[in-house]
Write an enzyme that holds these catalytic residues in place. Structure first.
Site, mmCIF file in Angstrom:
data_model
loop_
_atom_site.group_PDB
_atom_site.id
_atom_site.type_symbol
_atom_site.label_atom_id
_atom_site.label_comp_id
_atom_site.label_asym_id
_atom_site.label_seq_id
_atom_site.Cartn_x
_atom_site.Cartn_y
_atom_site.Cartn_z
ATOM 1 N N ASP A 70 51.906 8.885 61.719
ATOM 2 C CA ASP A 70 52.502 9.439 60.505
ATOM 3 C C ASP A 70 53.662 8.566 60.037
ATOM 4 O OD1 ASP A 70 52.892 11.199 58.465
ATOM 5 O OD2 ASP A 70 53.738 12.813 59.686
ATOM 6 N N ASN B 90 43.112 15.322 54.345
ATOM 7 C CA ASN B 90 43.496 14.123 53.597
ATOM 8 C C ASN B 90 42.661 13.910 52.327
ATOM 9 O OD1 ASN B 90 44.443 12.105 56.506
ATOM 10 N ND2 ASN B 90 45.722 13.336 55.152
#
Ligand code: FPP
Length: 250
Positions: free
Chosen positions: A30, A78
């Site tokens: 991330d 996503n």
């Protein structure tokens, strides 16, 4: 504790008894976007730098002797990102495979995919499946890449498979235990998950390996993913080695 739970815990304990080195490490990569923003660059530059970090960390994990490395590359959530960013990520994945497959294959790495490739562009899907097939008999590190993966979907699928098997008389409902579940997860055959790392300061599992993380050690680091390298991996492994894992015992 049920016999199956006890044996899962015993497996995890045996897994940890390797001089403190985790057998299976998972990483939530991330912070690519923030890395780019700090440099006034477009988000894609962060993802590009993220792929460089993937290269370094895969190489380092293999050299250190981690048996399985699982990377969260694209979650089922996503797809909510702008179409252009999704296309950038798919392009980077394609380029990564083109550039790295040879080295991975030669290095004995076995590539596995967690998640459903059904929504992927057919050509990219074929390329990924080809890479998996090409490395299937390798016996070095397992590199599991989570693509269009979500742990809740994975658990629903496993429950459905068990229900189907029960309805068809292939398994007694009373015989359904933790190992029956594990055999139907996308991680079947991988060593138990020992360590989950998340970069960029966020402290969430974000629908990643929820079942598998039951006994895993969790390490959250502030480093943004593109800055995560061998030194950062080694620091996380050293932190893991200092932890005492008790699996609910004393
Ligand atoms: C999180 O950063 C990262 C991702 C959603 C994608 C991770 C993908 C890669 C590193 C590249 C492709 C992978 C492989 C295996 C070649 P973010 O965009 O959520 O960052 P932010 O939270 O700072 O915005």
């Amino acid at each position: 504790m049920s016999a199956a739970r006890a044996s899962a815990a015993a497996g995890a304990i045996a897994s940890a008894a390797r001089g403190g080195l985790p057998r299976h490490v998972a990483i939530i990569m991330d912070g690519n976007g923030r890395w780019a923003k700090k440099r006034l660059l477009p988000r894609v530059a962060g993802h590009r730098a993220g792929v460089d970090a993937v290269r370094k960390v895969v190489r380092a994990a293999g050299e250190i002797g981690v048996e399985a490395l699982t990377l969260y590359a694209f979650s089922s959530e996503n797809w909510r990102r702008p179409q252009s960013e999704i296309a950038d990520l798919m392009g980077l994945l394609r380029r990564y495979l083109l550039a790295e497959l040879e080295e991975l294959a030669q290095g004995g790495v076995q590539l596995r995919i967690l998640g459903d490739l059904g929504r992927f562009d057919p050509e990219l899907r074929e390329m990924i499946e080809g890479a998996v097939a090409r490395t299937a008999s390798n016996e070095g590190m397992i590199l599991a890449v989570a693509l269009n993966y979500g742990a809740q979907d994975e658990l629903v699928e496993a429950a459905r498979a068990l229900a189907t098997d029960a309805a068809a008389g292939r398994i007694e409902p009373a015989a359904i235990d933790a190992s029956a579940m594990e055999a139907r997860l996308s991680t079947a055959g991988l060593p138990p998950l020992d360590l989950m790392i998340r970069t960029s300061g966020e402290k969430r599992l974000s629908n990643f390996l929820l079942w598998q993380a039951a006994y895993a050690e969790l390490i959250f680091v502030d480093t943004l993913w593109p800055d995560f390298d061998r030194t950062a991996l080694e620091a996380a492994l050293a932190d893991y080695a200092r932890r005492e894992r008790r699996y609910g015992g004393l």
